[in-house]
Design a protein around this motif. Structure first.
Motif, PDB file in Angstrom:
ATOM      1  N   TRP A  40       0.821  -1.209   0.000  1.00 25.35           N
ATOM      2  CA  TRP A  40       0.000   0.000   0.000  1.00 25.35           C
ATOM      3  C   TRP A  40       0.855   1.259   0.000  1.00 25.35           C
ATOM      4  O   TRP A  40       0.503   2.274  -0.612  1.00 25.35           O
ATOM      5  N   TYR A  41       2.016   1.220   0.691  1.00 24.39           N
ATOM      6  CA  TYR A  41       2.861   2.412   0.728  1.00 24.39           C
ATOM      7  C   TYR A  41       3.534   2.665  -0.617  1.00 24.39           C
ATOM      8  O   TYR A  41       3.853   3.811  -0.957  1.00 24.39           O
ATOM      9  N   ASP A  42       3.777   1.591  -1.405  1.00 25.81           N
ATOM     10  CA  ASP A  42       4.312   1.787  -2.748  1.00 25.81           C
ATOM     11  C   ASP A  42       3.318   2.523  -3.631  1.00 25.81           C
ATOM     12  O   ASP A  42       3.662   3.470  -4.351  1.00 25.81           O
ATOM     13  N   TYR A  43       2.068   2.063  -3.590  1.00 21.18           N
ATOM     14  CA  TYR A  43       1.023   2.732  -4.370  1.00 21.18           C
ATOM     15  C   TYR A  43       0.814   4.172  -3.896  1.00 21.18           C
ATOM     16  O   TYR A  43       0.577   5.077  -4.705  1.00 21.18           O
ATOM     17  N   LEU A  44       0.914   4.372  -2.586  1.00 19.42           N
ATOM     18  CA  LEU A  44       0.719   5.719  -2.043  1.00 19.42           C
ATOM     19  C   LEU A  44       1.795   6.676  -2.549  1.00 19.42           C
ATOM     20  O   LEU A  44       1.495   7.786  -3.017  1.00 19.42           O
ATOM     21  N   GLY A  83       0.334  12.833  -8.564  1.00 19.18           N
ATOM     22  CA  GLY A  83      -0.664  13.838  -8.183  1.00 19.18           C
ATOM     23  C   GLY A  83      -0.057  15.211  -8.012  1.00 19.18           C
ATOM     24  O   GLY A  83      -0.647  16.231  -8.381  1.00 19.18           O
ATOM     25  N   PHE A  84       1.164  15.259  -7.465  1.00 14.79           N
ATOM     26  CA  PHE A  84       1.836  16.549  -7.276  1.00 14.79           C
ATOM     27  C   PHE A  84       2.146  17.203  -8.617  1.00 14.79           C
ATOM     28  O   PHE A  84       2.064  18.430  -8.767  1.00 14.79           O
ATOM     29  N   SER A  85       2.501  16.382  -9.617  1.00 15.14           N
ATOM     30  CA  SER A  85       2.743  16.917 -10.956  1.00 15.14           C
ATOM     31  C   SER A  85       1.489  17.581 -11.504  1.00 15.14           C
ATOM     32  O   SER A  85       1.545  18.651 -12.124  1.00 15.14           O
ATOM     33  N   SER A  86       0.346  16.966 -11.279  1.00 14.91           N
ATOM     34  CA  SER A  86      -0.912  17.541 -11.748  1.00 14.91           C
ATOM     35  C   SER A  86      -1.224  18.842 -11.018  1.00 14.91           C
ATOM     36  O   SER A  86      -1.737  19.803 -11.604  1.00 14.91           O
ATOM     37  N   ILE A 114      -2.486  11.953 -17.361  1.00 13.10           N
ATOM     38  CA  ILE A 114      -1.978  12.878 -16.344  1.00 13.10           C
ATOM     39  C   ILE A 114      -1.074  13.925 -16.985  1.00 13.10           C
ATOM     40  O   ILE A 114      -1.166  15.127 -16.711  1.00 13.10           O
ATOM     41  N   CYS A 115      -0.183  13.462 -17.871  1.00 10.78           N
ATOM     42  CA  CYS A 115       0.759  14.371 -18.531  1.00 10.78           C
ATOM     43  C   CYS A 115       0.029  15.364 -19.438  1.00 10.78           C
ATOM     44  O   CYS A 115       0.328  16.556 -19.444  1.00 10.78           O
ATOM     45  N   ILE A 116      -0.930  14.858 -20.210  1.00 12.63           N
ATOM     46  CA  ILE A 116      -1.717  15.722 -21.093  1.00 12.63           C
ATOM     47  C   ILE A 116      -2.446  16.781 -20.275  1.00 12.63           C
ATOM     48  O   ILE A 116      -2.531  17.950 -20.663  1.00 12.63           O
ATOM     49  N   PHE A 117      -2.948  16.373 -19.117  1.00 14.45           N
ATOM     50  CA  PHE A 117      -3.721  17.290 -18.267  1.00 14.45           C
ATOM     51  C   PHE A 117      -2.883  18.477 -17.815  1.00 14.45           C
ATOM     52  O   PHE A 117      -3.239  19.633 -18.051  1.00 14.45           O
ATOM     53  N   TRP A 127       8.523  23.719 -14.282  1.00 15.69           N
ATOM     54  CA  TRP A 127       8.567  23.469 -12.844  1.00 15.69           C
ATOM     55  C   TRP A 127       8.244  22.022 -12.499  1.00 15.69           C
ATOM     56  O   TRP A 127       8.773  21.469 -11.535  1.00 15.69           O
ATOM     57  N   THR A 128       7.374  21.376 -13.285  1.00 18.25           N
ATOM     58  CA  THR A 128       7.118  19.955 -13.072  1.00 18.25           C
ATOM     59  C   THR A 128       8.366  19.148 -13.393  1.00 18.25           C
ATOM     60  O   THR A 128       8.711  18.194 -12.679  1.00 18.25           O
TER      61      THR A 128
END
Length: 604
Positions: free
Chosen positions: A26-30, A37-40, A185-188, A200-201
């Motif tokens: 679970w911590y790997d997925y987290l 998510g931070f990139s978005s 995610i990247c397109i977004f 900055w990303t």
């Protein structure tokens, strides 16, 4: 032993082998989710709270960017998943030949900062292909822009396919599920955030990627017994061999790598819309050159880390090759398997590493999405639009182009996954479009003698030839006639029984010598061939079609290093000629002519 004997199975019953698998907790997925998510969130910040409603803001960041973020962003764009996953596996199989490309990166700083960048920066171009319209004609510009777009569509799926395959190996989630999510995610964040979000990303993602590489390298060196033990093992296994043999058919010969990668890196950076677009976002040419220097040094560091990981992998697996024992089936799975082997005792390392791998891929993808959108808009869409269209509408069209190109690149994964080894494939594909493009730009900035016909047909014929050449090479590879001899692999120290009856050193057979010599050339030379062919054809056509009354090319369109070849009087007279689609008025022409007469009288 030869490959023909590898299919011989042992006659005794085989025990069940407990193969190591990558287990995501679970911590790997987290950790993985938090990073993406931070990139978005960066894209949301620049898209919603830092308005970019003009083309200049969206594509150039308003020309208010800083040196270090631009340099790090460029390194991040260059440090794709190919660097993190494919290069270490290539080093494991073929040795550190790619490391010789660090010499090419030193040369890249010169070609970018002193040959191409001064011309592009002075002209303040949104798309560098505008230069070809100014130097040659609109037809050459349109063809070059189309070649660039096609080149990116072939390259983008490679960038996203590699980490998707590794993540699929880690989690069991299919490649064709992972890739669209990552692309989305990247397109977004690229769509809503523009260049500032990309820069900055990239800065954040590159920091994480380098951190993961360093952590993995430290753990691997500890398991291998230290740096000197690793180095000696690699030396004994011929992974450190350097060949100065000028034979162009040697896969990783010194001259093939240095010359080939110098041309490829120049085409990939000095005349690449994505790189030049970021340099143009800086407030001065001095800042752009400084950023270029930092960029090349950062690339050398990233490449060195990847090479050392590849050598360390060999040191750990030297006596029990995972390919021969069928623990891994293809190169792209080797690094994920290696991560489990060295980092299983560190909670979260797998998730963080794959987050870093995806960061490397997304930084490359986002940079290319942004710049190809600018190229398509400037060189194609704007031609059929009302010149009075608002800046906000233009910005929205650019965002729509990012979405379309991103989706097309994602769909191309279904084709790329069937074309073979990633390192060889990515370098080979560069020769098809990048070679002719480098030839066109080099002829433009280095010589006044090349005309529009020479540039257009030189690039076109070179591109057609390289496309045919690439397909022929792939055909021979598919038929099994063309192979590059790998370094020896061994299973002598395996502690378990596997399904082959020999444990001696293993090496695949070389290529069939009956193949025409040209098709056996190292793939590092493909960009060189495309460039040289374009220049040769372009020079010949220009020689036979040049006319005495052709307009003189303005010096501003030439590299400053060749200005000494043309005297000042010729430079002033050229202003009377057509320049960038505009003529000087009669009064200016008379004034220039009068000044030449007065100067001549004074000299006499």
């Amino acid at each position: 032993m030869g490959f023909q004997n590898l299919s011989t199975l042992v006659t005794t019953s085989l025990p069940t082998i407990n193969l190591k698998t990558i287990s995501f907790f679970w911590y790997d997925y987290l950790l993985f989710t938090v990073v993406l998510g931070f990139s978005s969130l960066i894209g949301i910040f620049f898209g919603c709270f830092r308005k970019q409603d003009t083309k200049k803001e969206y594509l150039l960041g308003g020309k208010r960017m800083n040196v270090w973020p631009i340099a790090i962003s460029l390194v991040a764009s260059h440090t794709s998943a190919i660097t993190v996953l494919a290069i270490p596996a290539d080093v494991y199989r073929y040795g550190l030949g790619f490391w010789q490309g660090c010499i090419s990166l030193f040369l890249l700083h010169f070609t970018t900062s002193y040959i191409f960048l001064p011309v592009f920066y002075k002209l303040e171009l949104t798309s560098i292909y505008e230069y070809l319209a100014m130097r040659f004609d609109e037809k050459t510009r349109m063809m070059a822009s189309a070649l660039y777009a096609v080149s990116l569509l072939l390259y983008l799926p490679i960038v996203i396919y590699i980490p998707s395959l590794g993540f699929a190996t880690a989690t069991g989630i299919g490649v064709h599920v992972v890739a669209p999510i990552a692309c989305g995610i990247c397109i977004f964040y690229t769509t809503i955030g523009g260049l500032k979000a990309v820069v900055w990303t990239d800065t954040f993602q590159f920091t994480l990627t380098v951190g993961c590489l360093v952590a993995v390298l430290m753990l691997a060196l500890e398991k291998a017994g230290g740096f000197f033990t690793m180095w000696n093992t690699a030396l004994e296994g011929h992974r450190l061999d350097v060949s100065f043999d000028p034979d162009p058919t040697r896969r990783d010969g010194f001259w093939a790598v240095v010359i080939g990668l110098t041309f490829m890196f120049t085409a990939q950076n000095s005349i690449n819309q994505g790189c030049i677009q970021k340099f143009l976002a800086l407030p001065s040419i001095a800042d752009a050159k400084k950023s270029c220097f930092i960029y090349t040094q950062g690339c050398i560091i990233a490449k060195t880390l990847s090479i050392l990981i590849g050598l360390t992998m060999y040191a750990i697996f030297a006596g029990c090759d995972p390919f021969t024992t069928k623990k891994v089936e293809r190169n792209d799975q080797l690094v994920p398997y290696f991560i489990v082997d060295v980092g299983s005792s560190v909670p979260g390392l797998s998730g963080l590493f794959f987050a870093g791998v995806f960061c490397a891929a997304l930084s490359t993808l986002s940079a290319n999405l942004n710049c190809v959108a600018g190229t398509l808009y400037t060189d194609f869409i704007s031609k059929v639009m009302d010149p009075k269209v608002s800046e906000k509408v233009a910005s929205n069209i650019l965002k729509l182009l990012v979405i379309i190109v991103g989706v097309c690149g994602c769909l191309m994964i279904y084709i790329i996954e069937h074309l073979g080894g990633i390192v060889q494939l990515s370098i080979s594909l560069k020769g098809i479009a990048d070679g002719p493009l480098l030839g066109v730009f080099a002829m433009g900035v280095l010589s006044r003698r090349i005309n529009s016909k020479g540039a257009f047909y030189g690039a076109l014929l070179s591109m057609l030839f390289m496309s045919w050449f690439f397909m022929m090479v792939k055909y021979y590879e598919k038929m099994g006639h063309l192979k590059y001899e790998a370094k020896p692999l061994s299973t002598a120290n395996c502690t378990y029984i596997f399904n082959f009856n020999e444990t001696s050193t293993i090496s695949p057979p070389p290529s069939d010598d009956n193949i025409f010599y040209m098709f056996r050339l190292s793939f590092y030379y493909y960009t060189v061939i495309g460039t040289m062919m374009c220049c040769f054809i372009g020079s010949c056509i220009s020689f036979f079609t040049n006319k005495k009354d052709d307009p003189i090319v303005p010096k501003k369109l030439l590299c400053p290093l060749v200005h000494w070849m043309y005297d000042d009087e010729e430079d002033e007279i050229e202003q009377v000629n057509k320049s960038n689609g505009d003529y000087f008025n009669v009064e200016q022409a008379i004034q220039l002519t009068t000044s030449h007469v007065e100067e001549a009288e004074k000299k006499s």
